[in-house]
Motif scaffolding. Structure first.
Motif, mmCIF file in Angstrom:
data_model
loop_
_atom_site.group_PDB
_atom_site.id
_atom_site.type_symbol
_atom_site.label_atom_id
_atom_site.label_comp_id
_atom_site.label_asym_id
_atom_site.label_seq_id
_atom_site.Cartn_x
_atom_site.Cartn_y
_atom_site.Cartn_z
ATOM 1 N N GLU A 9 31.462 41.331 37.245
ATOM 2 C CA GLU A 9 32.035 40.943 38.392
ATOM 3 C C GLU A 9 33.540 40.584 38.274
ATOM 4 O O GLU A 9 34.601 41.032 38.701
ATOM 5 N N ASP A 34 41.884 45.782 27.653
ATOM 6 C CA ASP A 34 42.131 46.915 27.912
ATOM 7 C C ASP A 34 40.217 47.965 27.901
ATOM 8 O O ASP A 34 40.121 48.036 26.750
ATOM 9 N N PRO A 77 38.221 35.519 38.984
ATOM 10 C CA PRO A 77 38.589 34.078 39.543
ATOM 11 C C PRO A 77 39.725 33.148 39.631
ATOM 12 O O PRO A 77 39.776 33.246 38.421
ATOM 13 N N ILE A 78 39.852 32.479 40.617
ATOM 14 C CA ILE A 78 41.081 31.694 40.737
ATOM 15 C C ILE A 78 40.043 30.200 40.764
ATOM 16 O O ILE A 78 40.789 29.355 39.490
ATOM 17 N N ASP A 86 43.932 44.298 35.307
ATOM 18 C CA ASP A 86 44.687 44.350 34.835
ATOM 19 C C ASP A 86 45.464 42.786 33.416
ATOM 20 O O ASP A 86 45.592 42.355 32.875
ATOM 21 N N TRP A 87 45.172 41.789 34.594
ATOM 22 C CA TRP A 87 45.461 40.652 34.331
ATOM 23 C C TRP A 87 44.528 39.560 35.258
ATOM 24 O O TRP A 87 43.794 39.999 36.482
ATOM 25 N N GLU A 124 46.686 38.118 30.076
ATOM 26 C CA GLU A 124 46.560 39.782 30.230
ATOM 27 C C GLU A 124 44.724 39.796 29.652
ATOM 28 O O GLU A 124 44.056 39.440 28.918
ATOM 29 N N ASN A 125 44.081 40.573 30.433
ATOM 30 C CA ASN A 125 43.479 41.312 30.555
ATOM 31 C C ASN A 125 42.921 42.026 29.220
ATOM 32 O O ASN A 125 44.079 42.529 28.687
ATOM 33 N N TYR A 179 39.915 34.914 44.757
ATOM 34 C CA TYR A 179 39.946 35.493 43.585
ATOM 35 C C TYR A 179 41.392 36.791 43.170
ATOM 36 O O TYR A 179 41.450 36.534 44.526
ATOM 37 N N ILE A 180 41.405 36.726 42.282
ATOM 38 C CA ILE A 180 41.856 38.620 42.624
ATOM 39 C C ILE A 180 41.401 39.936 42.531
ATOM 40 O O ILE A 180 40.530 39.559 41.436
ATOM 41 N N GLY A 181 41.551 40.323 43.556
ATOM 42 C CA GLY A 181 40.235 41.833 43.652
ATOM 43 C C GLY A 181 41.563 42.755 43.759
ATOM 44 O O GLY A 181 43.353 43.041 43.739
ATOM 45 N N HIS A 192 36.956 41.669 39.940
ATOM 46 C CA HIS A 192 36.949 40.362 40.982
ATOM 47 C C HIS A 192 37.613 38.694 39.983
ATOM 48 O O HIS A 192 36.446 38.802 39.023
ATOM 49 N N ALA A 245 49.400 31.666 36.960
ATOM 50 C CA ALA A 245 49.563 31.697 35.628
ATOM 51 C C ALA A 245 48.784 32.872 35.459
ATOM 52 O O ALA A 245 47.629 32.363 35.468
ATOM 53 N N LEU A 246 49.374 33.908 34.711
ATOM 54 C CA LEU A 246 48.240 34.974 34.457
ATOM 55 C C LEU A 246 48.119 35.575 32.821
ATOM 56 O O LEU A 246 49.226 35.664 32.816
#
Lengths: 233, 233
Positions: A81, A136, A30-31, A107-108, A133-134, A36-38, A28, A130-131
């Motif tokens: 999380e 990898d 958090p925004i 991914d983001w 990159e996480n 959140y984006i899940g 998850h 706006a995203l």
């Protein structure tokens, strides 16, 4: 069920002495404090893999995102999380012989996390999110100074499953990819069965549709064979 | 527990003949077949409210997003994922005397839902996620041709709780707002207790911190009083 538990307990332990790290579940990102984006990972398969490896004698550390599943028994569990927390937990669990990256990591993530809940403004435009990159996890661990001997990734694909997964194998630098088709009409997310294609340097094996528990046991058995062959050669 | 169940069963039914719609849980707004924007609502409070209204004799229809909670007994339940599906289900459940909008609906959804999983491109920029506004269920129902006699909204706030909630009451056109402070240090999401401020046209009442089951019963009791006063005046 009791007999099955006894068989497991007294069964062969070909992975005794091996350390395995398994990631599972979603992450998850958090925004703001509320949103959140899940993603739709149930965590069932990661738990099944961790259990199957432990049943064969491996010392298993499961790093899992938020799921409804009870923690598997006989396994050390770390709950996280975000993707960044998962990477830190995996690195903290090294060294290991086996790494199974089953988690459906994001991914983001949102480029900034708002400290307060974002408010709707009367007549205002919705915010654009706006995203960024996480990290990898699979690629990072495949090139890590303490790289586990066997690194296995997963590919959840909605089209061109084998082609995408084979490309992922070489791009990430891992040893195996387990690919499955998660197009909406297949209903794999949250379901109890899945159809796996095992991609290795040598090609691919198509497994039959199996309950997730059986996928875990088949993978654990495949890993046992892999280490048995290595020790012979 | 059996005695409590019997007391409920044989207890007074002051809301008999009243129809109530309760929304609960989060909504999930798809980004692509795998990813979604969600929020941290556990669904516990919506279920508690639905149960408390049913215990007092109301005919209750719960419209809930994805949660881990078992469906409450004695209540009709419709499961939805998105805010648009929730609005359609609420409108489909009309007419009603009471509407409790407890769900943590998403204010925004991705402007377009990708039919295939979005792929990371090597060296590419992450996508910016364009958002668009979701329908406002509370405002829509507060001005609906079949508006329920009592429309109650919730406000999850992280700052200036009373001020934001009072402004929300007049902006939405509902009768009551139950406001609670969900700043991260309070840990209300997923927790079992919450601190409610009931905002009406006449001002606000501060309730003590209560288990969510008690919040449901206190709200049901407050609604009973409200209808008793109306029928006397």
């Amino acid at each position: 069920e009791i007999i099955a538990a006894l068989e497991t307990f007294f069964g062969p332990k070909p992975l005794a002495g091996k350390r395995a790290i398994v990631t599972g579940g979603p992450t998850h990102e958090p925004i703001d404090p509320v949103r959140y984006i899940g993603n739709r990972s149930s965590g069932k398969l990661g738990n099944a893999i961790a259990t199957a490896l432990a049943d064969l004698g491996a010392e298993v550390h499961l790093v899992t995102g938020p799921t409804n599943q009870p923690d598997p028994v006989g396994v050390r569990v770390t709950h996280i999380e975000t993707t960044r927390e998962m990477l830190a937990a995996v690195e903290g669990a090294l060294p290991a012989d086996i790494l199974i990256c089953n988690a459906a990591v994001a991914d983001w993530r949102p480029a900034t996390e708002a400290g307060q809940k974002l408010k709707k403004q009367a007549g205002g435009m919705p915010p654009a999110l706006a995203l960024q990159e996480n990290p990898d996890i699979l690629a990072t661990l495949s090139r890590h100074a303490q790289r586990p001997a066997l690194v296995v990734g997963f590919a959840a694909e909605t089209e061109n499953v084998i082609e995408h997964a084979t490309s992922k194998l070489s791009r990430k630098g891992c040893d195996w990819i387990l690919a499955n088709d998660v197009s909406p009409e297949r209903g794999v997310f949250g379901g109890d069965s899945t159809t796996i294609h095992l991609i290795t340097q040598d090609g691919h094996e198509d497994w039959p549709t199996l309950p997730k528990g059986d996928v875990g046991r088949r993978l654990a058995s495949r890993i046992t064979d892999h280490f048995a062959q290595r020790s012979q050669s």
